[in-house]
Design an enzyme around this catalytic site. Structure first.
Site, short mmCIF file in Angstrom:
data_model
loop_
_atom_site.label_atom_id
_atom_site.label_comp_id
_atom_site.label_asym_id
_atom_site.label_seq_id
_atom_site.Cartn_x
_atom_site.Cartn_y
_atom_site.Cartn_z
CE1 TYR A 137 7.83 6.34 12.63
CE2 TYR A 137 9.57 5.15 13.80
CZ TYR A 137 8.37 5.15 13.12
OH TYR A 137 7.68 3.98 12.94
NE ARG A 141 -12.43 -1.98 -3.45
CZ ARG A 141 -11.82 -2.42 -2.36
NH1 ARG A 141 -12.48 -2.44 -1.20
NH2 ARG A 141 -10.57 -2.82 -2.41
CG ASP A 179 8.89 -0.32 6.25
OD1 ASP A 179 7.70 -0.32 5.88
OD2 ASP A 179 9.45 -1.32 6.74
CG HIS A 196 -12.24 0.56 4.89
ND1 HIS A 196 -12.66 0.39 3.58
CD2 HIS A 196 -11.01 0.00 4.96
CE1 HIS A 196 -11.71 -0.22 2.91
NE2 HIS A 196 -10.70 -0.48 3.72
NE ARG A 251 8.49 -2.42 0.17
CZ ARG A 251 8.15 -3.05 -0.93
NH1 ARG A 251 8.89 -4.07 -1.35
NH2 ARG A 251 7.09 -2.71 -1.62
CB VAL A 264 -0.96 0.01 1.21
CG1 VAL A 264 -1.67 1.36 1.31
CG2 VAL A 264 -1.97 -1.11 1.10
CG ASP A 277 -14.94 1.04 1.38
OD1 ASP A 277 -14.85 -0.19 1.56
OD2 ASP A 277 -14.24 1.87 1.98
CB ALA A 327 -4.19 4.14 4.71
#
Length: 320
Positions: free
Chosen positions: A69, A155, A39, A179, A44, A18, A152, A122
């Site tokens: 951070y 969608r 992360d 959600h 990555r 995501v 949603d 999220a």
């Protein structure tokens, strides 16, 4: 906030499927002059930063890098996508205990950095984790926003566009509530080119049962995608980009997001999906939709479901 005029800085926390999809969408749209990826998997984040950097010649100049951070100190927006992924057969609410623990380890160092911008959450279950972000951070409720039912609602608009052979951008319809499994389509306020969706449906021989089936398909689409490819990320990544754009460009756009309820729909002390005005200071106004009696009950039932899981999850976290 960034000290440079017209220089906007975004920090992404969570560089999974995501997060990286969101980063790509932001790069494609040329939004924000500085983009930091945080992360626990540093290789990555470094790799994604280098990869995204290569897109600048085709999009817009941007400083993209792997960070910490502490980089949140002067950020305008911190977007949290970090969390355990939803597995096949697992509901979003099943994730609550795992991801509350992860979230608590994120919000504190962000706030400790001196961050004074806007949180956009999220990670799932998003309504619960948005509330927890608000609680953990001590920020004003208008500066903590969840992605809510943005995906949603997209969608639903896509499904209605297919059903009635119209551009989904010409469909004004919202999924509201959690959600997740207790969400619902607010058909009473849905329109296509100013005309009520139910009127258009009646003219074209589409029954209420057909609309209910379409709504059920929207509700379960995430599970279909997860069963096929393991996770959903392009749709939500793009939805997050859209919310970010509204914030950073102070658009005052009406978007379906996770917003704190303070009496709207008869609800209090919960984050839940509703249309709201989003701009440079965060959530500026909740648009309280004139729901039917049946839809209002669904909204309140959805909130009750969320509140029980939220209270249980926070209690368990406090007891650890």
């Amino acid at each position: 906030m960034s000290s440079m005029p017209n220089h906007q800085k975004v920090v992404l926390v969570g560089d999974g499927a995501v997060g990286s999809s969101y980063a790509f969408a932001m790069a494609q749209q040329g939004i924000a002059e500085e983009f930091v990826i945080v992360d626990v998997v540093k290789d990555r984040t470094k790799g994604d930063a280098l990869d995204l950097e290569d897109a600048q010649a085709f999009t817009a100049p941007k400083k993209i890098y792997s960070g910490e951070y502490s980089d949140c100190k002067d950020a305008d927006l911190v977007v949290i996508t970090a969390g355990a992924p939803q597995k096949p057969g697992e509901s979003r609410l099943d994730l609550v205990n795992k991801n509350l623990n992860i979230l608590s380890s994120i919000v504190k160092p962000v706030v400790d950095s001196g961050f004074d911008g806007i949180f956009l959450v999220a990670a799932n279950p998003v309504d619960i984790l948005t509330y927890a972000t608000w609680k953990f951070s001590g920020f004003p409720k208008d500066r903590v926003i969840g992605s809510g039912t943005s995906l949603d609602s997209s969608r639903l608009r896509v499904a209605l566009g297919k059903q009635f052979n119209v551009d989904p951008r010409s469909v004004d319809a919202y999924i509201m509530g959690e959600h997740g499994d207790s969400e619902f389509a607010a058909y009473s306020t849905a329109t296509i080119g100013t005309r009520p969706v139910r009127d258009v449906a009646k003219e074209q021989g589409v029954s209420d049962e057909d609309l209910a089936k379409l709504e059920d398909g929207v509700r379960n689409k995430a599970y279909d995608i997860i069963n096929l490819k393991g996770a959903t990320f392009y749709g939500i990544g793009t939805a997050l980009m859209r919310i970010s754009k509204a914030i950073l460009r102070d658009e005052n756009a009406v978007l379906p997001v996770g917003a704190y309820m303070d009496g709207q729909y008869g609800l209090n002390d919960i984050y839940i999906g509703t249309p709201a005005v989003i701009g440079g200071t965060g959530l500026k106004q909740i648009i309280e939709s004139p729901l039917s009696a049946d839809e209002l009950k669904k909204m309140q039932d959805s909130a009750a479901t969320l509140k029980k899981v939220l209270n249980d999850g926070l209690a368990e976290l406090e007891n650890k």
